[in-house]
Design an enzyme around this catalytic site. Structure first.
Site, PDB file in Angstrom:
ATOM      1  N   HIS A 163     -11.216  -2.047   4.117  1.00 34.98           N
ATOM      2  CA  HIS A 163     -10.996  -1.650   5.509  1.00 34.98           C
ATOM      3  C   HIS A 163     -11.612  -0.297   5.864  1.00 34.98           C
ATOM      4  O   HIS A 163     -11.419   0.184   6.977  1.00 34.98           O
ATOM      5  CB  HIS A 163      -9.483  -1.617   5.765  1.00 34.98           C
ATOM      6  CG  HIS A 163      -8.795  -0.584   4.929  1.00 34.98           C
ATOM      7  ND1 HIS A 163      -8.658  -0.725   3.560  1.00 34.98           N
ATOM      8  CD2 HIS A 163      -8.237   0.611   5.245  1.00 34.98           C
ATOM      9  CE1 HIS A 163      -8.048   0.343   3.079  1.00 34.98           C
ATOM     10  NE2 HIS A 163      -7.775   1.156   4.085  1.00 34.98           N
ATOM     11  N   ASP A 164     -12.300   0.322   4.914  1.00 31.54           N
ATOM     12  CA  ASP A 164     -12.886   1.637   5.171  1.00 31.54           C
ATOM     13  C   ASP A 164     -14.410   1.615   5.217  1.00 31.54           C
ATOM     14  O   ASP A 164     -15.029   2.632   5.530  1.00 31.54           O
ATOM     15  CB  ASP A 164     -12.467   2.630   4.068  1.00 31.54           C
ATOM     16  CG  ASP A 164     -10.995   2.989   4.138  1.00 31.54           C
ATOM     17  OD1 ASP A 164     -10.441   3.002   5.257  1.00 31.54           O
ATOM     18  OD2 ASP A 164     -10.406   3.258   3.081  1.00 31.54           O
ATOM     19  N   ASP A 187      -3.035   4.823  -2.430  1.00 33.09           N
ATOM     20  CA  ASP A 187      -4.025   5.439  -1.559  1.00 33.09           C
ATOM     21  C   ASP A 187      -4.522   6.758  -2.168  1.00 33.09           C
ATOM     22  O   ASP A 187      -3.722   7.542  -2.706  1.00 33.09           O
ATOM     23  CB  ASP A 187      -3.331   5.705  -0.208  1.00 33.09           C
ATOM     24  CG  ASP A 187      -4.286   6.099   0.885  1.00 33.09           C
ATOM     25  OD1 ASP A 187      -5.180   5.301   1.198  1.00 33.09           O
ATOM     26  OD2 ASP A 187      -4.135   7.211   1.429  1.00 33.09           O
ATOM     27  N   GLU A 225      -6.843   3.703  -5.523  1.00 31.47           N
ATOM     28  CA  GLU A 225      -8.059   4.031  -4.797  1.00 31.47           C
ATOM     29  C   GLU A 225      -8.497   5.403  -5.269  1.00 31.47           C
ATOM     30  O   GLU A 225      -7.775   6.387  -5.081  1.00 31.47           O
ATOM     31  CB  GLU A 225      -7.818   4.055  -3.288  1.00 31.47           C
ATOM     32  CG  GLU A 225      -9.088   4.374  -2.534  1.00 31.47           C
ATOM     33  CD  GLU A 225      -8.872   4.986  -1.146  1.00 31.47           C
ATOM     34  OE1 GLU A 225      -9.779   4.892  -0.324  1.00 31.47           O
ATOM     35  OE2 GLU A 225      -7.798   5.568  -0.896  1.00 31.47           O
ATOM     36  N   ASP A 235       0.864  -1.175   0.000  1.00 30.95           N
ATOM     37  CA  ASP A 235       0.000   0.000   0.000  1.00 30.95           C
ATOM     38  C   ASP A 235       0.904   1.230   0.000  1.00 30.95           C
ATOM     39  O   ASP A 235       1.736   1.383   0.893  1.00 30.95           O
ATOM     40  CB  ASP A 235      -0.851  -0.021   1.280  1.00 30.95           C
ATOM     41  CG  ASP A 235      -2.169   0.681   1.109  1.00 30.95           C
ATOM     42  OD1 ASP A 235      -2.180   1.760   0.505  1.00 30.95           O
ATOM     43  OD2 ASP A 235      -3.186   0.148   1.588  1.00 30.95           O
TER      44      ASP A 235
HETATM   45  C1  NOJ Z   1      -7.790   5.881   2.290  1.00 27.23           C
HETATM   46  C2  NOJ Z   1      -7.445   4.711   3.148  1.00 27.23           C
HETATM   47  O1  NOJ Z   1      -8.034   3.555   2.635  1.00 27.23           O
HETATM   48  C3  NOJ Z   1      -7.905   5.054   4.538  1.00 27.23           C
HETATM   49  O2  NOJ Z   1      -7.856   3.947   5.402  1.00 27.23           O
HETATM   50  C4  NOJ Z   1      -7.034   6.187   5.036  1.00 27.23           C
HETATM   51  O3  NOJ Z   1      -7.472   6.595   6.307  1.00 27.23           O
HETATM   52  C5  NOJ Z   1      -7.105   7.373   4.084  1.00 27.23           C
HETATM   53  N1  NOJ Z   1      -6.992   6.991   2.719  1.00 27.23           N
HETATM   54  C6  NOJ Z   1      -5.989   8.346   4.364  1.00 27.23           C
HETATM   55  O4  NOJ Z   1      -4.762   7.800   3.986  1.00 27.23           O
END
Ligand code: NOJ
Length: 537
Positions: free
Chosen positions: A327-328, A201, A262, A100
């Protein structure tokens, strides 16, 4: 190696949240040695690659998404040598490693930021986004996604710095050439080590409006102030694409590597995600489209539209990837519901994930139907949950420890787990499901095995035979003279489905069925999955 087979295109990727996967040393936090111990499990499951959420050195304000040294592994997760072993052991099993990469921001503890913040004359003064402000106030209305203004005053530089997330996550200045080159050098370091790819990210955040114009008001999916802005000027700047091209060049200077981005938007937009693939060959290899993760409605039509919109958004040479959880966001199981019905729906969703066109990403625990965990207020670890409780409980529920067995703490740790283990661990775990031929886990394995045998599933076209209005999906996957028919009954009732031919070989089904089927009608049971092939004899 199989001909024309590309691991990132035709294989299956598994996302690991390292803190929660397997703890090898009893400190309650998952680690790299833990991942190594579970590689055989992953090989047996049949995945081709793993993406680990960040494991670089970090003060963990955002659990690793705040990196203080891009070159080091955080001691919490192990040593640099452990990581080398992970690559070696994974590669031995034909499993690729995806790191990541958090490139929009670093930690405020990164040496680069310390130098940049130390004085306006420092050689790295422009490696972050600094502004004098206007009459002592931030230069515009930009907000941090995790709360408050996006600008923080630095008394030493007597300027504001930008942070799109926490104030401990200062945004890097991608308009600075030296910064870009430093990042590319770091990327080469990992590629030289044998890393196979990167998940990037919030890649649509990199560049900001050079005039620092304020955002306008917008309606958002929830009352979070950040989502009540139209992020015209702090995301998706057109010149982001120049950076994508540079990143692609660096990656493609090594054989068989991959970038998956992402692309964040509060209302996920397939067109926006697809833009980050450029012409399909010159920007990212893959980009996530989270539309289905945000979709709470369980209906075949919804899943059909998701695919239809996604596929039609892609550039000619672009390739989709499919993801149901991460995970979000709340876990897919939480959307499908508890009990038997939730489990049956999980099987339909698994078949969808693994038989439509695109690279599937499985989120750890999805293969056993793990649900969101219940987190009490005093157990919250996520800064988002801490800030917005109770209207937003944060992201801890989808990050609870993997459920391995019926042992203490579901076999995740012999210490005290950093987040509580899900309440149903005695009934939902890998050990139990391994021993149950009808379990979700074994269903995943059968699907992954079938994918490997059938080129049409890995590489073929997706040819829909209905649009889901009847609450089932029927589609064909075709590659040369191989053609499979997939039927997913999203309904809780039996249905009558007309097939395009009479003679079928049933390759896989979730109900008891004869191996052959001779009729142009079939009656899938409630939530039944049937995969069949035309009988050629
Ligand atoms: C996206 C990530 O998936 C998330 O977990 C993170 O808090 C934010 N970007 C900031 O890096």
């Amino acid at each position: 190696m199989k001909k024309n087979w590309l691991w990132w295109k035709h294989g299956v990727i598994y996302q690991i949240y390292p803190r929660s996967f397997y703890d090898s040393n009893g400190d309650g936090i998952g680690d790299i040695k833990g991942i190594i111990k579970k590689l055989d499990y992953l090989a047996d499951l049949g995945v081709d690659g793993i993406w680990t959420s960040p494991i670089n050195q970090s003060p963990m304000y955002d659990f690793g998404y705040d990196i203080s040294d891009y070159y080091k592994i955080d001691p919490l997760f192990g040593t640099d040598k452990d990581f080398d072993t992970l690559i070696k052991e994974a590669h031995k099993r034909n499993i690729r490693i995806i790191l990541d990469l958090v490139l929009n921001h670093s930690s405020h503890e990164h040496q680069w930021f310390k130098e940049s913040a130390s004085s306006p004359d420092n050689p790295k003064k422009d490696w972050y986004v600094w502004h004098d402000g206007i009459k002592g106030k931030p230069p515009n209305n930009w907000l941090g996604m995790f709360g408050g203004k996006a600008w923080e005053w630095s008394p030493i530089r007597r300027q504001f710095y930008l942070h799109s997330f926490l104030k401990e996550q200062p945004d890097l200045n991608w308009r600075n050439r030296e910064l870009r080159e430093a990042v590319y050098e770091m990327i080469r370091f990992w590629l030289d080590k044998g890393v196979d790819g990167f998940r990037l990210d919030v890649i649509n955040f990199l560049l900001k409006d050079p005039q620092f114009r304020s955002n306008s008001f917008a309606f958002g999916p929830n009352p979070r102030p950040y989502d009540l802005q139209n992020h015209l000027h702090d995301r998706n700047q057109p010149d982001n694409h120049d950076i994508m091209k540079e990143l692609r060049k660096v990656t493609d200077s090594y054989p068989d590597r991959m970038l998956v981005g992402e692309v964040y938007a509060p209302f996920p937009d397939p067109l926006l995600s697809a833009e980050y693939l450029g012409n399909g060959k010159d920007e990212l290899h893959l980009a996530f489209n989270f539309a289905i993760i945000h979709e709470k409605k369980w209906h075949a039509r919804v899943y059909y539209s998701y695919l239809h919109n996604w596929y039609k958004s892609l550039p000619k040479d672009g390739w989709p990837c499919i993801v149901l959880s991460n995970h979000d966001q709340s876990r897919s199981r939480a959307r499908f519901g508890p009990g038997k019905q939730g489990l049956l729906r999980s099987k339909v969703a698994a078949a969808f994930l693994l038989t439509v066109k695109g690279t599937p990403f499985i989120y750890y625990g999805e293969e056993i139907g793990m649900d969101d965990g219940k987190i009490k207020k005093d157990q919250i670890r996520d800064p988002v949950g801490k800030k917005y409780w109770p209207f937003n409980k944060g992201r801890d529920p989808e990050r609870t420890p993997m459920l391995w067995s019926g042992e203490k703490n579901a076999g995740f740790t012999c210490g005290v787990p950093w987040l509580p283990v899900n309440e149903d661990w005695e009934h939902t775990n890998v050990e139990i499901q391994n021993n149950d031929p009808l379990s979700l886990l074994n269903f995943y394995k059968s699907l992954l095995t079938l994918r490997k045998e059938k080129k049409s599933l890995m590489q073929g076209e997706w040819l829909p035979l209905n649009e889901g209005k009847e609450n089932y999906l029927l589609y064909e996957r075709k590659w040369e003279d191989e053609s499979l028919l997939i039927l997913l009954n999203f309904d809780k009732k039996e249905q009558k489905v007309t097939l395009p031919a009479q003679d079928w070989k049933i390759l896989l089904s979730t109900a008891k069925r004869e191996r052959t089927h001779h009729s142009a009608y079939i009656f899938p049971e409630a939530y039944e999955v049937i995969i069949m092939e035309k009988n050629k004899e």
